[in-house]
Design a protein around this motif. Structure first.
Motif, PDB file in Angstrom:
ATOM      1  N   CYS B   6       0.823  -1.214   0.000  1.00  9.27           N
ATOM      2  CA  CYS B   6       0.000   0.000   0.000  1.00  9.27           C
ATOM      3  C   CYS B   6       0.848   1.250   0.000  1.00  9.27           C
ATOM      4  O   CYS B   6       0.561   2.203  -0.695  1.00  9.27           O
ATOM      5  N   ASP B  25      -4.492   3.191  -9.323  1.00  3.84           N
ATOM      6  CA  ASP B  25      -5.823   2.624  -9.133  1.00  3.84           C
ATOM      7  C   ASP B  25      -5.750   1.097  -9.027  1.00  3.84           C
ATOM      8  O   ASP B  25      -6.353   0.491  -8.159  1.00  3.84           O
ATOM      9  N   ASN B  26      -4.959   0.513  -9.915  1.00  9.08           N
ATOM     10  CA  ASN B  26      -4.821  -0.944  -9.911  1.00  9.08           C
ATOM     11  C   ASN B  26      -4.121  -1.430  -8.652  1.00  9.08           C
ATOM     12  O   ASN B  26      -4.476  -2.453  -8.082  1.00  9.08           O
ATOM     13  N   TRP B  27      -3.104  -0.717  -8.212  1.00 10.54           N
ATOM     14  CA  TRP B  27      -2.417  -1.086  -6.969  1.00 10.54           C
ATOM     15  C   TRP B  27      -3.392  -1.130  -5.803  1.00 10.54           C
ATOM     16  O   TRP B  27      -3.372  -2.033  -4.986  1.00 10.54           O
ATOM     17  N   LEU B  28      -4.258  -0.127  -5.760  1.00 12.29           N
ATOM     18  CA  LEU B  28      -5.238  -0.058  -4.667  1.00 12.29           C
ATOM     19  C   LEU B  28      -6.160  -1.273  -4.693  1.00 12.29           C
ATOM     20  O   LEU B  28      -6.444  -1.876  -3.660  1.00 12.29           O
ATOM     21  N   LYS B  29      -6.575  -1.653  -5.929  1.00  9.96           N
ATOM     22  CA  LYS B  29      -7.486  -2.794  -6.058  1.00  9.96           C
ATOM     23  C   LYS B  29      -6.784  -4.086  -5.636  1.00  9.96           C
ATOM     24  O   LYS B  29      -7.349  -4.918  -4.948  1.00  9.96           O
ATOM     25  N   ILE B  30      -5.514  -4.215  -6.036  1.00 10.98           N
ATOM     26  CA  ILE B  30      -4.743  -5.412  -5.655  1.00 10.98           C
ATOM     27  C   ILE B  30      -4.594  -5.459  -4.137  1.00 10.98           C
ATOM     28  O   ILE B  30      -4.743  -6.504  -3.503  1.00 10.98           O
ATOM     29  N   CYS B  31      -4.314  -4.306  -3.564  1.00  8.35           N
ATOM     30  CA  CYS B  31      -4.200  -4.144  -2.108  1.00  8.35           C
ATOM     31  C   CYS B  31      -5.427  -4.704  -1.399  1.00  8.35           C
ATOM     32  O   CYS B  31      -5.337  -5.543  -0.517  1.00  8.35           O
ATOM     33  N   LEU B  32      -6.572  -4.207  -1.840  1.00  5.59           N
ATOM     34  CA  LEU B  32      -7.832  -4.599  -1.209  1.00  5.59           C
ATOM     35  C   LEU B  32      -8.091  -6.093  -1.373  1.00  5.59           C
ATOM     36  O   LEU B  32      -8.535  -6.764  -0.460  1.00  5.59           O
ATOM     37  N   LEU B  33      -7.765  -6.616  -2.559  1.00  5.77           N
ATOM     38  CA  LEU B  33      -7.981  -8.035  -2.845  1.00  5.77           C
ATOM     39  C   LEU B  33      -7.164  -8.905  -1.896  1.00  5.77           C
ATOM     40  O   LEU B  33      -7.667  -9.882  -1.349  1.00  5.77           O
TER      41      LEU B  33
END
Lengths: 149, 214
Positions: B6, B25-33
């Motif tokens: 993160c 944006d993609n990093w954030l989504k991967i983070c959440l996943l």
């Protein structure tokens, strides 16, 4: 499970309603199956309310206990129904289906008698003394006015 | 691991937007996943049993020679059942207290996860004075294959004053004997004049009726 179960019990309830916030009901019982003291897990219920059954290893007894608020604690006989594993599973099943649970076979029923807790005298003695004093005063004053009239 | 990913995502904010798939944006989504995956897969191994233990004194007053009601409550906040729960309260010595209902050392076979067990003990103090109500002990196995038993302590009700019975009696008993002796002592000042008046009244009325009859 238990065959030819026998329950022997001793009970205790607190009798003072003035210094306690809740009345305690405690029942200690021994279970013997076929003449031998049993060590099986038991479940208990009183008035439809499930109770925790604890064991005392020192005296080889089961103890059930619960509390009621002093004001709401009714007096009289309380029937504690004791079930074994199968019996209790049947009770839970009957409760889920909304059926009557009294048809389930219990290992035994322990009856606990609570004579009612003492919550103080009906009339405060100070109040009674004031009432008597007023009575005497009333009599004296009315007789005096009768004389003067 | 998750934290590092993160932080790195934030650091990339200042770079100009590119067409690469590794945007903020993609990093954030991967983070959440990743966080979500760890959180849900964490439940495959249920958390071991953990017991919360409270000890309460249910008395308005503590009086020498009168009942004290103690309530012990155990609540299992873990994911597995607690086994062989042994509760022992060694804080009430036999010289100072007498157990009249329940037992101070008990065993509960099993407390299911999310359920509770309560136990009530009634004792009577044989001495008055200040008494510090300290914790009771509990030992239990947090899971079936646990090697060691866990030891826990209950909450402490704190210090209480056990009043001598004479003081309690002075405050709260109806004092019937005292009131009766008060009535007896106040009688002379009331009864004597009344008796004098009544005797002279009845004699006067007797004389009056005699005169009337004549």
């Amino acid at each position: 499970s238990c065959s030819s179960p026998r329950l022997t019990s001793t009970s205790f309830t607190t009798l003072d309603g003035t210094i306690l916030t809740n009345i305690a009901y405690v029942s200690q019982f021994k279970l013997s199956c076929d003449g031998e003291p049993a060590d099986i897990p038991l479940y208990a219920e009183v008035g439809g309310k499930p109770l925790s059954v604890v064991k005392s290893k020192e005296t080889n007894e089961y103890v059930v206990s619960w509390l009621e608020e002093t004001k709401k604690a009714p007096r009289g006989n309380f029937e504690i129904k004791v079930y074994d594993d199968e019996g209790y599973a049947a009770v839970r099943k009957a409760q889920r289906n909304g059926e009557d649970t009294s048809a389930v076979q219990t290992v035994g029923v322990v009856v606990l008698y609570h004579p009612g807790a003492y919550t103080g005298p009906w009339i405060n003695s100070e109040l009674a003394a004031v009432i008597v004093a007023f009575g005497v005063l009333y009599y004296a004053v009315t007789t005096k006015t009768k004389l003067e009239a | 691991m998750i934290k590092i990913i993160c932080v790195r995502a934030r650091k990339n904010e200042k770079r100009p937007a590119t067409t690469s798939p590794f945007t903020m944006d993609n990093w954030l989504k991967i983070c959440l996943l990743v966080v979500f995956a760890v959180a849900t897969t964490g439940n495959e191994e249920a958390t071991p049993a953990k017991l919360l233990f409270s000890k309460q004194i249910l008395n308005k007053y503590l009086v020498e020679g009168m009942d004290i009601v103690i309530k012990y409550s155990l609540f299992n906040v873990g994911g597995t059942a607690a086994l062989d729960v042994q509760v022992a309260d060694n804080t009430f010595g036999p010289q100072d207290f007498e157990v009249v209902g329940g037992q101070l050392k008990v065993t509960i076979d099993r407390i299911a996860p999310g359920s509770n067990a309560t136990h009530v003990v009634v004792i009577r103090p044989s001495k008055f004075g200040y008494f510090n109500f300290t914790a009771a002990e509990v030992t239990y196995l947090p899971s079936e294959n646990a090697a060691e038993a866990l030891v826990g302590l209950s909450s402490e009700p704190g210090q209480g004053a056990i009043v001598p019975f004479k003081e309690y009696d002075r405050k709260f008993s109806p004092h019937l004997l005292d009131w009766l002796s008060f009535a007896v002592m106040s009688m002379p000042s009331l009864v004597l004049p009344f008796a004098l008046w009544f005797s002279s009244k009845s004699k006067y009325e007797a004389v009056l009726t005699q005169k009337k009859d004549k």
